[in-house]
Design an enzyme around this catalytic site. Structure first.
Site, short mmCIF file in Angstrom:
data_model
loop_
_atom_site.label_atom_id
_atom_site.label_comp_id
_atom_site.label_asym_id
_atom_site.label_seq_id
_atom_site.Cartn_x
_atom_site.Cartn_y
_atom_site.Cartn_z
N ASP A 65 0.83 -1.21 0.00
CA ASP A 65 0.00 0.00 0.00
C ASP A 65 0.86 1.25 0.00
O ASP A 65 1.99 1.23 0.45
CB ASP A 65 -0.85 0.04 1.27
CG ASP A 65 -2.18 -0.66 1.07
OD1 ASP A 65 -2.46 -1.09 -0.06
OD2 ASP A 65 -2.94 -0.77 2.05
N LYS A 89 -2.68 4.52 -4.01
CA LYS A 89 -2.88 5.66 -4.91
C LYS A 89 -1.61 6.49 -4.93
O LYS A 89 -0.93 6.66 -3.92
CB LYS A 89 -4.09 6.48 -4.49
CG LYS A 89 -4.08 6.92 -3.06
CD LYS A 89 -5.37 7.61 -2.71
CE LYS A 89 -5.60 7.56 -1.23
NZ LYS A 89 -6.89 7.88 -0.79
N MET A 127 -8.28 9.37 9.74
CA MET A 127 -8.87 9.93 8.51
C MET A 127 -9.89 11.03 8.82
O MET A 127 -10.92 11.14 8.16
CB MET A 127 -9.55 8.81 7.69
CG MET A 127 -8.58 7.73 7.26
SD MET A 127 -9.38 6.28 6.53
CE MET A 127 -9.91 5.38 7.99
N1 SAH Z 1 -4.24 0.32 9.22
C1 SAH Z 1 -3.72 1.61 9.57
C2 SAH Z 1 -4.73 2.72 9.34
C3 SAH Z 1 -5.17 2.85 7.90
S1 SAH Z 1 -6.28 4.18 7.66
C4 SAH Z 1 -3.25 1.58 11.03
O1 SAH Z 1 -3.52 0.64 11.75
O2 SAH Z 1 -2.56 2.52 11.45
C5 SAH Z 1 -5.18 5.49 7.26
C6 SAH Z 1 -5.18 6.53 8.36
O3 SAH Z 1 -4.35 6.13 9.43
C7 SAH Z 1 -4.64 7.86 7.94
O4 SAH Z 1 -5.60 8.62 7.23
C8 SAH Z 1 -4.33 8.48 9.28
O5 SAH Z 1 -5.49 8.92 9.92
C9 SAH Z 1 -3.79 7.28 10.04
N2 SAH Z 1 -2.32 7.19 9.96
C10 SAH Z 1 -1.61 6.20 9.44
N3 SAH Z 1 -0.29 6.43 9.54
C11 SAH Z 1 -0.16 7.62 10.17
C12 SAH Z 1 0.96 8.43 10.57
N4 SAH Z 1 2.22 8.03 10.36
N5 SAH Z 1 0.70 9.60 11.18
C13 SAH Z 1 -0.56 10.01 11.41
N6 SAH Z 1 -1.65 9.29 11.04
C14 SAH Z 1 -1.45 8.11 10.43
#
Ligand code: SAH
Length: 249
Positions: free
Chosen positions: A35, A57, A169
């Site tokens: 991803d 994307k 998000m």
């Molecule tokens: N599976 C992932 C989340 C996927 S949804 C997890 O467990 O972390 C994607 C969202 O995760 C982003 O839009 C943001 O809100 C959050 N996110 C992921 N990585 C991040 C980071 N390094 N810093 C801040 N937010 C993050």
């Protein structure tokens, strides 16, 4: 041998937050579907003769359709390739990992899951925020700020929960989130923060209160943390620790 896909969580950003088990599975992979959110540093574990397929994307294009990703996973697994599906954070936290498991199982393909460190815990921790400190929170609630059907969460329930709210998000809907929570009785003075690119060198944050939080100037990926535990937010400590480690190395 039944075909198998290994679903791996890459962690929140910093490639060192990948688990040892994930690193070993990546080294054994023939094909890796990755991803966009996954830090490219995590791919250092992949063999040079393995195939890496980027399915996120890029450059503002639409993301690869989910059913196409699932078809690729099935295709390679049925060729008896060792297939790894690498996703950001934890694959089962807002990551569509569940949908991929369903699609694979429906095709008779087994799925091994290697969890990852989710952004909802690790990103606040990068500022020293303990999401369930027992003096300040009864627990932590992970909420998505962006639903498939545009529906709103139960703001009343969230405001009354006494838990730290960690919103994934949520940047685009920040005004709606703030309005929903304050209308439900949460104080606008509740400590709150936005953290962008958490755990990475380009991490940025805004530590404020619910009423004063502003999304302008911030971009995805970012999370919003709301609750008294946000009082713990410090950036300096983390930087000092990294410098100490670098000096010791
Ligand atoms: N599976 C992932 C989340 C996927 S949804 C997890 O467990 O972390 C994607 C969202 O995760 C982003 O839009 C943001 O809100 C959050 N996110 C992921 N990585 C991040 C980071 N390094 N810093 C801040 N937010 C993050």
């Amino acid at each position: 041998m039944r075909p198998l896909v290994t679903l791996i969580g890459a962690g929140p950003g910093d490639p060192e937050l990948l688990t040892l088990k994930a690193a070993r599975a990546l080294a054994a992979a023939d094909v890796v579907l990755v991803d966009e959110l996954v830090n490219r540093g995590c791919l250092a574990h992949v063999r040079s003769d393995a195939r890496i397929i980027e399915v996120g994307k890029r450059g503002g294009c639409k993301s690869t359709p989910q059913d196409f990703i699932e078809k690729l996973l099935v295709l390679y697994a049925k060729e008896n390739k060792h297939v790894v599906r690498l996703k950001g954070g934890d694959p089962f936290v807002f990551g569509r990992g569940g949908e991929e498991v369903q699609a694979l199982r429906a095709q008779g393909i087994d799925v091994e899951v290697i969890p990852g460190v989710t952004a909802g815990i690790a990103v606040p921790a990068a500022l020293g925020i303990p999401v369930t400190h027992r003096e300040f929170a009864r627990g932590v609630t992970f909420v998505t700020g962006h639903t498939k059907d545009g529906s709103e969460p139960n703001w009343q329930a969230l405001a009354a929960s006494g838990t730290t709210l960690v919103i994934y998000m949520g940047l685009k809907n920040l005004p709606r989130i703030v309005a929903g929570l304050t209308a439900a009785g949460m104080s606008a003075a509740t400590p709150a923060c936005i953290i962008e690119n958490g755990t990475l060198h380009n991490q940025r944050q805004q530590v404020a209160t619910l009423g004063a939080l502003r999304a302008s100037g911030f971009a995805s990926p970012a999370i919003i943390v709301i609750g008294d535990v946000v009082r713990f937010a410090r950036n300096r400590d983390m930087r000092a620790a990294a410098e100490l480690r670098a000096r010791a190395a």
